[in-house]
Design a protein around this motif. Sequence first.
Motif, PDB file in Angstrom:
ATOM      1  N   ASP A  80      28.930  67.574  45.444  1.00 50.52           N
ATOM      2  CA  ASP A  80      27.558  67.092  45.651  1.00 50.52           C
ATOM      3  C   ASP A  80      26.559  67.981  44.911  1.00 50.52           C
ATOM      4  O   ASP A  80      25.579  67.485  44.345  1.00 50.52           O
ATOM      5  N   PRO A 100      23.039  62.550  42.631  1.00 47.34           N
ATOM      6  CA  PRO A 100      23.732  62.647  43.929  1.00 47.34           C
ATOM      7  C   PRO A 100      23.770  61.329  44.676  1.00 47.34           C
ATOM      8  O   PRO A 100      24.706  61.074  45.447  1.00 47.34           O
ATOM      9  N   VAL A 105      23.834  66.917  42.126  1.00 47.89           N
ATOM     10  CA  VAL A 105      22.406  67.236  42.205  1.00 47.89           C
ATOM     11  C   VAL A 105      21.933  67.834  40.889  1.00 47.89           C
ATOM     12  O   VAL A 105      20.851  67.499  40.378  1.00 47.89           O
ATOM     13  N   TRP A 128      19.356  62.748  47.652  1.00 46.25           N
ATOM     14  CA  TRP A 128      19.558  61.387  47.161  1.00 46.25           C
ATOM     15  C   TRP A 128      18.254  60.771  46.679  1.00 46.25           C
ATOM     16  O   TRP A 128      18.218  60.071  45.657  1.00 46.25           O
TER      17      TRP A 128
END
Length: 661
Positions: free
Chosen positions: A104, A113, A108, A137
Motif C-alpha cells: 500500500d 492506492p 501511495v 485513497w
Amino acid sequence: MRGTRWDIQGLRALAVGAVVMDHAGVPGVGGGYVGVDIFFVVSGFLITGQLARRLGDTGRVGFADFYARRARRILPASLAVLVLTALGVLLCVPPTLRSRAMTDAAAVAVYAPNYVFAARGTDYLANTTPSVFQHYWSLGVEEQFYLLWPALLGVSWFVLRRRRGAVAGVLGVLAAASFAAGLVLTRTNQPWAFFALWPRAWELAAGGLLALAAPAVARLLPPWVARLLGWAGLAGIVAACTLFTADTVFPGAAALLPVMSAAAVIAAGGVSVRGSVGALLSLKPLVFLGTISYSLYLVHWPLEQLPQAAVGYENPLPLSVKVALALLAVPLAWLMYRLLENPVRHARVLAEAGPRRSLLAALGGSGVLAAASAIAIIMTANPPLHTGRAVADQTPTAPVKATGFVPKNLKPSLAAAPNDNPSLYADGCELDFSTSRPKPCSFGPDDAPTVVLWGDSAAAQWAPGLQQAVVSSGDRLVTQTKSGCASTLITHVRDGGPYPSCDAWRKKVLEQLNADPPAVIVLADYANEELPKGRDAEKTWADGLADTISRLPAQSRVLLLADSPDFGTSPIECLSQHVDDADACARSAAKALSSPGRVAAYRAAASTRADIVDLTQYFCADTCPAIVGDTLVYRDSHHLTASYASKLSAPLKTKLAPYLP
C-alpha cells in the motif's frame, strides 16, 4: 466573487471534522465518511476556478506551472506522513500484514492506492483490519483527476472559443457519465465504485462546474435565495453525516446529498448577504481547522490505526482512547502545517524557480519512496510466524483440546491460511456474487443415494469433511453453494443493497431439489449474514429457515448444520503477534457463539421437521481456540480452513449416520 473565501475554510473544517469523528467512532456521526465527498467538491471548485482564471487571462492552462504548484501543495506533508507511517508499520502492525501494508505504501508513492484497495475488494465501511494507508485513497482519486481535468478544460476552452457555458456543458456530460458509472458499479462492484476514479470523478467535476458558473451565480442569485440555499446545504451535510451509516448503499445515489449540499453552501457563499451560512463557517475556530484540514486528514488515520494494530484488532480500542487520539491529531496537524506543509509550499528555492525544479523534486521523492517500499515488501514478505516447536498430528476431540502456541508444523501456515479454501473454489463450484445459475458439483457414485449441501460460503467450508463422510458411507454428495447467499429464504442484502442474483439462484436451486428430491438436504449458512436494517435478526432467521424447510421436498430428510464460531476478526494476525501464547487469541464461547442465526436454527428445528447437527464441542469449551493439534482452525474471522474441515470428517460421519440411507 469575493476575495478570500473564509466560508470555504469553514466547510473544509466540517468535512475533516466529520471524517475524524467517524473514524474515531463518535456516536451519531456514522456518515462522517461523506466528508471526503465534500473535500472533492471544494477541491474541484477551487482548482477549476484557478484554471479558468488563467485560461481567461492567458488562454493557456500552463501545465508545468500547475503541476509544480500542485506538487508543492500536496506532496511534502503526504510523503512525510507516508514515511512515518511506514516506520510505524514495522513497529505496530502484525507481521502477517506488514508486506501488504508496504504494498500500500508503494501504491501511495505512485499515487495509485485507490486501485490497490479496489482490486483487493476492500470494504471501506466494514473492514476489521484496515490498511494504515487506507485514507490515501482519496488523494489518489484527486491526483488522477487532475492529470486529466486541466487538459479537458483547456481543450474545451480552445475548441469552444472561451464560452464558459459551452465548456460547462461538455464537461457536464462527462460528469453525468461518471455519475452513471457510479450508480451501476455501486450495485455490481461496490469496492470499485468507492475507490476508482471514473465513478468518483463527477464529485470533483461538480465543484469544477460550479466554478465555471460562479460569475453568473454571483450576479443572478437573489440574496434571499442565497441565504436559503446556504442553510439548506448545511442541513444536507449534517443530515448525511448523522443519518448515513456503514449500512448505507454508498456512493451511488446517496452521494448526491453531500455533494449537492456542499455545492449549495459554496454557491451561496459567493453572494454577499447578511444572515448567510457563510458567517457561521467563517468563525475563527472553523477557519483554523479548515486551514490545517489537509494535515489533519493525513495525520489522524495512522494515529488511530497504529495503536489499534499494536494492541490487536481483536481488542478494539475504547471510545475514550480513540477520541483522545483524534484530539491529539489536531496539534500534530498544526505543527506539520506550520513546520512542513506551508514552509515548503512557499519555499523560495522552489516557488521562485522554474516549475522543473519542483517537478523533479516531486518525482525524485516519490521514486525514492516507491523503491524503498518495494524493498520493504520483500523484506517483510516471509516473517517468522511460529515458535520453532512441533506438535503431533491429532484428530479433533470433543471437548476440544487447544494448542497453546504456534507450532512450526502448523497446517496451514499463518501465511498460507487465507488461501486454504475448499476445492469448490478452484473448481468453480462455489459461485461468485454475480452468478445466478446453479452449478451443482457431485462427489461419489452417480447411482448412490444423494446428500445435498446447500448454502453460502459457510456451507462450502464444510465440504472437505462432509465429502469424506458422505462418500465413505457409500453415498453421493452434491454441493449447491454461493458466496453471501444463504439457503434461508430471507431478504438478502449485499453492501446494504439488493442482491438479485441470490434470489434468482435460490429459486432455481429449490426447483432442482423438488424436481429430483435427494435423500438428505443439509442446510448450512453464515449465522451473521447481512440483513435489511431494522429487522429482528433472530426472528427473521427463524422464519426464513422455516419457510425454506416448508418448500423442500417432503421425502427428503432435512438437517441444519450449525455454523462455526464467529471470531469477529481473523485470529491469524493475533497469532502472528503471539506465537508463544496462542491462548491470547482464543475467543470466549459466549461471544463467538452468539450469532442470531445459531439460535434461530434451534428455533426452526423445534417447529419444523428438520434436525440439528452441531459440532460446537469440536470448536469450543469455555473458549474457542484458534489452533487444535497441529491445525489452524480458521482462515479468517469465521470460515474454517480446509485443513481443519477435513479433520472433521469422522465427527461428521458419526453425526450424519442416523440420517443417511
